[in-house]
Scaffold this active site. Structure first.
Site, PDB file in Angstrom:
ATOM      1  N   GLU A   1       0.862  -1.184   0.000  1.00 34.99           N
ATOM      2  CA  GLU A   1       0.000   0.000   0.000  1.00 34.99           C
ATOM      3  C   GLU A   1       0.894   1.228   0.000  1.00 34.99           C
ATOM      4  O   GLU A   1       1.688   1.421   0.928  1.00 34.99           O
ATOM      5  CB  GLU A   1      -0.899   0.003   1.243  1.00 34.99           C
ATOM      6  CG  GLU A   1      -1.611   1.311   1.505  1.00 34.99           C
ATOM      7  CD  GLU A   1      -2.167   1.409   2.912  1.00 34.99           C
ATOM      8  OE1 GLU A   1      -2.351   2.549   3.397  1.00 34.99           O
ATOM      9  OE2 GLU A   1      -2.405   0.364   3.551  1.00 34.99           O
TER      10      GLU A   1
ATOM     11  N   THR B   1      -4.702   5.898   2.425  1.00 33.26           N
ATOM     12  CA  THR B   1      -5.145   7.239   2.807  1.00 33.26           C
ATOM     13  C   THR B   1      -6.007   7.843   1.698  1.00 33.26           C
ATOM     14  O   THR B   1      -5.908   9.029   1.374  1.00 33.26           O
ATOM     15  CB  THR B   1      -3.966   8.165   3.161  1.00 33.26           C
ATOM     16  OG1 THR B   1      -2.941   7.428   3.833  1.00 33.26           O
ATOM     17  CG2 THR B   1      -4.410   9.275   4.097  1.00 33.26           C
TER      18      THR B   1
ATOM     19  N   LYS C   1     -10.109  -2.615   7.931  1.00 28.61           N
ATOM     20  CA  LYS C   1      -8.868  -2.219   8.592  1.00 28.61           C
ATOM     21  C   LYS C   1      -9.202  -1.676   9.974  1.00 28.61           C
ATOM     22  O   LYS C   1      -9.812  -0.613  10.100  1.00 28.61           O
ATOM     23  CB  LYS C   1      -8.152  -1.152   7.756  1.00 28.61           C
ATOM     24  CG  LYS C   1      -6.859  -0.664   8.378  1.00 28.61           C
ATOM     25  CD  LYS C   1      -6.175   0.377   7.517  1.00 28.61           C
ATOM     26  CE  LYS C   1      -6.774   1.754   7.703  1.00 28.61           C
ATOM     27  NZ  LYS C   1      -5.943   2.812   7.050  1.00 28.61           N
TER      28      LYS C   1
END
Length: 215
Positions: A40, A69, A128
């Site tokens: 990521e 993000t 998450k």
């Protein structure tokens, strides 16, 4: 891309963010070389979209390359165009819906059962738990499996190599790891030290119990 299969197979999402785009790219490539291929690249890092583009070109179309993000619809479009094939959000936000409309799987940031239900309704592929350490650690993860026994959880935040094994033993599908793994590599730090940390995490994952053993 089948995100859930990738999470179950690799069990670590390596989170790359840094102040040096060239170093961040080298970090991505080094992690793949060390058999930690589920990456990521956080949009909070310098020139993150360019890092994603260059990583995609270097790794080819089959590598599981994600963007983190991701908060807005515009973010979702930008990372898709850069070559990301999955999205990670810090919260249940508009990017979850937009990414799914674009055909991108989503690892959605959650903290509470209410967040999990909201993310499920938007079609998130996995959840998450962030920040995992502050939420209560492995015990909180195990508690969440009561009302959500089949939910694929990925704890993120404060996960070192020892904690990674503990989370996995308590039922995590995978763990997300940033600074305990990356340290200063994405800012230009030692790639050899990164390799050593990567091997420690890889060993911890291999030694961990199956994902459902701690339930």
């Amino acid at each position: 891309m089948d995100l859930l299969t990738s999470l179950r197979t690799h069990r670590i999402v390596a989170i790359v963010r840094g102040d040096d785009a060239d170093a961040a790219l080298r970090t991505v490539l080094t992690l793949v070389e060390e058999d930690l291929p589920l990456i990521e690249v956080s949009l909070s890092g310098k020139d993150a979209l360019d890092v994603i583009r260059r990583a995609r070109a270097a790794l080819g179309p089959g590598a599981p390359l994600g963007a983190g993000t991701v908060l807005t619809s515009d973010d979702a479009h930008a990372v898709r165009d850069a070559g990301a094939d999955f999205v990670v959000t810090p919260a249940v936000c508009e990017a979850v819906t937009e990414a799914k409309l674009l055909g991108l799987p989503v690892l959605a940031g959650v903290m509470t059962p209410t967040d999990i239900v909201a993310a499920q309704r938007l079609g998130a592929d996995a959840f998450k738990i962030f920040p995992a350490a502050q939420a209560g650690g492995p015990g909180y993860l195990r508690a969440l499996h009561g009302p959500f026994p089949d939910a694929p959880f990925v704890p993120v935040g404060g996960v070192d190599a020892d904690a990674a094994g503990t989370y996995l033993a308590h039922g995590a599908t995978a763990v997300g790891v940033g600074s305990p793994l990356i340290s200063d590599a994405a800012d230009g730090g030692s790639l050899e030290a990164l390799r050593e940390r990567a091997r420690a995490f890889r060993d911890a994952v291999r030694a961990a119990a199956p994902a459902d053993a701690g339930r």
